[in-house]
Motif scaffolding. Structure first.
Motif, PDB file in Angstrom:
ATOM      1  N   PRO A 113      62.649  -1.880  47.093  1.00  0.00           N
ATOM      2  CA  PRO A 113      62.843  -0.674  47.906  1.00  0.00           C
ATOM      3  C   PRO A 113      62.318  -0.799  49.331  1.00  0.00           C
ATOM      4  O   PRO A 113      62.801  -0.113  50.231  1.00  0.00           O
ATOM      5  CB  PRO A 113      62.089   0.418  47.142  1.00  0.00           C
ATOM      6  CG  PRO A 113      61.306  -0.253  46.084  1.00  0.00           C
ATOM      7  CD  PRO A 113      61.843  -1.633  45.907  1.00  0.00           C
ATOM      8  N   ASP A 114      61.365  -1.694  49.564  1.00  0.00           N
ATOM      9  CA  ASP A 114      60.839  -1.851  50.915  1.00  0.00           C
ATOM     10  C   ASP A 114      61.504  -2.991  51.690  1.00  0.00           C
ATOM     11  O   ASP A 114      61.065  -3.362  52.780  1.00  0.00           O
ATOM     12  CB  ASP A 114      59.326  -2.036  50.895  1.00  0.00           C
ATOM     13  CG  ASP A 114      58.889  -3.262  50.125  1.00  0.00           C
ATOM     14  OD1 ASP A 114      59.713  -3.851  49.385  1.00  0.00           O
ATOM     15  OD2 ASP A 114      57.708  -3.648  50.258  1.00  0.00           O
ATOM     16  N   ALA A 115      62.605  -3.517  51.155  1.00  0.00           N
ATOM     17  CA  ALA A 115      63.328  -4.598  51.840  1.00  0.00           C
ATOM     18  C   ALA A 115      64.000  -4.071  53.106  1.00  0.00           C
ATOM     19  O   ALA A 115      64.554  -2.965  53.124  1.00  0.00           O
ATOM     20  CB  ALA A 115      64.375  -5.204  50.908  1.00  0.00           C
ATOM     21  N   ASP A 116      63.919  -4.875  54.142  1.00  0.00           N
ATOM     22  CA  ASP A 116      64.601  -4.548  55.392  1.00  0.00           C
ATOM     23  C   ASP A 116      66.100  -4.732  55.244  1.00  0.00           C
ATOM     24  O   ASP A 116      66.560  -5.527  54.415  1.00  0.00           O
ATOM     25  CB  ASP A 116      64.106  -5.446  56.526  1.00  0.00           C
ATOM     26  CG  ASP A 116      62.679  -5.144  56.932  1.00  0.00           C
ATOM     27  OD1 ASP A 116      62.303  -3.953  56.954  1.00  0.00           O
ATOM     28  OD2 ASP A 116      61.934  -6.098  57.218  1.00  0.00           O
ATOM     29  N   ALA A 117      66.849  -4.034  56.064  1.00  0.00           N
ATOM     30  CA  ALA A 117      68.294  -4.220  56.109  1.00  0.00           C
ATOM     31  C   ALA A 117      68.602  -5.664  56.494  1.00  0.00           C
ATOM     32  O   ALA A 117      67.946  -6.229  57.362  1.00  0.00           O
ATOM     33  CB  ALA A 117      68.900  -3.263  57.127  1.00  0.00           C
ATOM     34  N   ALA A 118      69.607  -6.233  55.852  1.00  0.00           N
ATOM     35  CA  ALA A 118      70.022  -7.595  56.191  1.00  0.00           C
ATOM     36  C   ALA A 118      70.856  -7.614  57.464  1.00  0.00           C
ATOM     37  O   ALA A 118      70.936  -8.631  58.147  1.00  0.00           O
ATOM     38  CB  ALA A 118      70.811  -8.202  55.029  1.00  0.00           C
ATOM     39  N   TRP A 119      71.480  -6.497  57.776  1.00  0.00           N
ATOM     40  CA  TRP A 119      72.293  -6.350  58.990  1.00  0.00           C
ATOM     41  C   TRP A 119      72.120  -4.936  59.490  1.00  0.00           C
ATOM     42  O   TRP A 119      72.028  -3.997  58.693  1.00  0.00           O
ATOM     43  CB  TRP A 119      73.766  -6.627  58.664  1.00  0.00           C
ATOM     44  CG  TRP A 119      74.706  -6.304  59.792  1.00  0.00           C
ATOM     45  CD1 TRP A 119      74.886  -7.020  60.941  1.00  0.00           C
ATOM     46  CD2 TRP A 119      75.605  -5.188  59.887  1.00  0.00           C
ATOM     47  NE1 TRP A 119      75.833  -6.408  61.747  1.00  0.00           N
ATOM     48  CE2 TRP A 119      76.286  -5.278  61.108  1.00  0.00           C
ATOM     49  CE3 TRP A 119      75.881  -4.106  59.051  1.00  0.00           C
ATOM     50  CZ2 TRP A 119      77.235  -4.346  61.532  1.00  0.00           C
ATOM     51  CZ3 TRP A 119      76.823  -3.175  59.459  1.00  0.00           C
ATOM     52  CH2 TRP A 119      77.492  -3.303  60.688  1.00  0.00           C
ATOM     53  N   TRP A 120      72.070  -4.764  60.788  1.00  0.00           N
ATOM     54  CA  TRP A 120      71.938  -3.417  61.343  1.00  0.00           C
ATOM     55  C   TRP A 120      72.960  -3.234  62.460  1.00  0.00           C
ATOM     56  O   TRP A 120      73.016  -4.045  63.388  1.00  0.00           O
ATOM     57  CB  TRP A 120      70.529  -3.174  61.877  1.00  0.00           C
ATOM     58  CG  TRP A 120      70.325  -1.733  62.221  1.00  0.00           C
ATOM     59  CD1 TRP A 120      70.214  -1.204  63.476  1.00  0.00           C
ATOM     60  CD2 TRP A 120      70.236  -0.633  61.313  1.00  0.00           C
ATOM     61  NE1 TRP A 120      70.052   0.147  63.397  1.00  0.00           N
ATOM     62  CE2 TRP A 120      70.066   0.531  62.081  1.00  0.00           C
ATOM     63  CE3 TRP A 120      70.303  -0.516  59.928  1.00  0.00           C
ATOM     64  CZ2 TRP A 120      69.947   1.796  61.508  1.00  0.00           C
ATOM     65  CZ3 TRP A 120      70.186   0.735  59.359  1.00  0.00           C
ATOM     66  CH2 TRP A 120      70.011   1.871  60.138  1.00  0.00           C
ATOM     67  N   PRO A 121      73.776  -2.194  62.373  1.00  0.00           N
ATOM     68  CA  PRO A 121      74.815  -1.952  63.382  1.00  0.00           C
ATOM     69  C   PRO A 121      74.238  -1.309  64.648  1.00  0.00           C
ATOM     70  O   PRO A 121      74.311  -0.095  64.844  1.00  0.00           O
ATOM     71  CB  PRO A 121      75.768  -1.005  62.651  1.00  0.00           C
ATOM     72  CG  PRO A 121      74.885  -0.251  61.700  1.00  0.00           C
ATOM     73  CD  PRO A 121      73.826  -1.231  61.277  1.00  0.00           C
ATOM     74  N   VAL A 122      73.669  -2.138  65.480  1.00  0.00           N
ATOM     75  CA  VAL A 122      73.026  -1.652  66.700  1.00  0.00           C
ATOM     76  C   VAL A 122      74.007  -0.886  67.581  1.00  0.00           C
ATOM     77  O   VAL A 122      73.630   0.088  68.237  1.00  0.00           O
ATOM     78  CB  VAL A 122      72.394  -2.841  67.482  1.00  0.00           C
ATOM     79  CG1 VAL A 122      71.768  -2.376  68.786  1.00  0.00           C
ATOM     80  CG2 VAL A 122      71.375  -3.540  66.616  1.00  0.00           C
ATOM     81  N   ASP A 123      75.274  -1.281  67.565  1.00  0.00           N
ATOM     82  CA  ASP A 123      76.260  -0.582  68.382  1.00  0.00           C
ATOM     83  C   ASP A 123      76.496   0.854  67.886  1.00  0.00           C
ATOM     84  O   ASP A 123      76.824   1.738  68.675  1.00  0.00           O
ATOM     85  CB  ASP A 123      77.584  -1.350  68.423  1.00  0.00           C
ATOM     86  CG  ASP A 123      78.133  -1.655  67.046  1.00  0.00           C
ATOM     87  OD1 ASP A 123      77.343  -1.942  66.130  1.00  0.00           O
ATOM     88  OD2 ASP A 123      79.363  -1.611  66.880  1.00  0.00           O
ATOM     89  N   VAL A 124      76.285   1.108  66.600  1.00  0.00           N
ATOM     90  CA  VAL A 124      76.451   2.448  66.042  1.00  0.00           C
ATOM     91  C   VAL A 124      75.158   3.247  66.155  1.00  0.00           C
ATOM     92  O   VAL A 124      75.174   4.439  66.441  1.00  0.00           O
ATOM     93  CB  VAL A 124      76.903   2.368  64.555  1.00  0.00           C
ATOM     94  CG1 VAL A 124      77.027   3.752  63.941  1.00  0.00           C
ATOM     95  CG2 VAL A 124      78.211   1.605  64.435  1.00  0.00           C
ATOM     96  N   PHE A 125      74.028   2.599  65.922  1.00  0.00           N
ATOM     97  CA  PHE A 125      72.719   3.248  65.939  1.00  0.00           C
ATOM     98  C   PHE A 125      71.788   2.538  66.918  1.00  0.00           C
ATOM     99  O   PHE A 125      70.796   1.916  66.517  1.00  0.00           O
ATOM    100  CB  PHE A 125      72.096   3.223  64.534  1.00  0.00           C
ATOM    101  CG  PHE A 125      72.955   3.860  63.476  1.00  0.00           C
ATOM    102  CD1 PHE A 125      73.168   5.225  63.455  1.00  0.00           C
ATOM    103  CD2 PHE A 125      73.552   3.080  62.501  1.00  0.00           C
ATOM    104  CE1 PHE A 125      73.961   5.818  62.481  1.00  0.00           C
ATOM    105  CE2 PHE A 125      74.339   3.654  61.520  1.00  0.00           C
ATOM    106  CZ  PHE A 125      74.551   5.028  61.512  1.00  0.00           C
ATOM    107  N   PRO A 126      72.072   2.614  68.232  1.00  0.00           N
ATOM    108  CA  PRO A 126      71.294   1.836  69.200  1.00  0.00           C
ATOM    109  C   PRO A 126      69.831   2.263  69.316  1.00  0.00           C
ATOM    110  O   PRO A 126      68.983   1.455  69.680  1.00  0.00           O
ATOM    111  CB  PRO A 126      72.036   2.061  70.518  1.00  0.00           C
ATOM    112  CG  PRO A 126      72.751   3.355  70.328  1.00  0.00           C
ATOM    113  CD  PRO A 126      73.105   3.414  68.876  1.00  0.00           C
ATOM    114  N   ASN A 127      69.519   3.502  69.028  1.00  0.00           N
ATOM    115  CA  ASN A 127      68.153   3.994  69.200  1.00  0.00           C
ATOM    116  C   ASN A 127      67.436   4.236  67.877  1.00  0.00           C
ATOM    117  O   ASN A 127      66.409   4.893  67.851  1.00  0.00           O
ATOM    118  CB  ASN A 127      68.167   5.288  70.019  1.00  0.00           C
ATOM    119  CG  ASN A 127      68.758   5.069  71.393  1.00  0.00           C
ATOM    120  OD1 ASN A 127      68.449   4.081  72.058  1.00  0.00           O
ATOM    121  ND2 ASN A 127      69.630   5.952  71.818  1.00  0.00           N
TER     122      ASN A 127
END
Length: 161
Positions: A107-121
């Motif tokens: 449950p505390d695993a980080d996302a393997a990919w993050w859509p920075v273009d969708v959620f920049p902040n």
């Protein structure tokens, strides 16, 4: 699977069942009928949950899997030639894949990919936050389906009197 993940998955599963349950017995025409001014349909909402929610958050974000993702409102659009049962099967398939990812991921695993273009902040979410996000979104949409189903034929999912 940890106790925390199991508890979160239990809550998510209840919301997914609500989505499928409130739509049981609707005809193909009713599933495709726009009821709200925005034009969305019950079937379109199920497709959105499959592609833009389950697939996006669990397969793409949590697992980092390279999957086909819709753009804009593409997830909401059901091709006329696509049978309703295929949309429901797509949702069930994405749920099964998501459940496997949840079971295999702490449950505390980080996302393997993050859509920075969708959620920049917004910083990347851990699995537990992603599951909570999906529970919230699925529950919100289940409520939409409740209201629309009542408009279509008067059926209600749960009435507390």
């Amino acid at each position: 699977m940890t106790d925390e993940s199991a508890a979160l998955l239990t809550a998510l599963t209840a919301q997914r069942r609500h989505v499928l349950g409130i739509l049981e017995g609707l005809s193909d025409d009713a599933l495709r009928r726009p009821v709200l001014p925005s034009g969305w349909t019950c079937l379109g909402l199920v497709r959105h949950l499959a592609l833009d929610v389950e697939r996006f958050w669990f397969r793409a974000v949590v697992a980092g899997e390279r999957v086909d993702l819709e753009t804009g409102d593409g997830g909401w659009r059901v091709p006329a030639e696509q049978p309703a049962e295929d949309v429901f099967e797509l949702y069930r398939d994405e749920i099964a894949r998501a459940d496997a990812i949840i079971a295999a991921t702490p449950p505390d695993a980080d996302a393997a990919w993050w859509p920075v273009d969708v959620f920049p902040n917004q910083p990347p979410e851990k699995l537990r936050e992603t599951i909570l996000h999906v529970i919230t979104e699925t529950a919100c949409h289940a409520g939409h389906l409740d209201a629309v189903r009542e408009l279509i034929d008067g059926k209600t999912w749960l009435v507390l009197t």
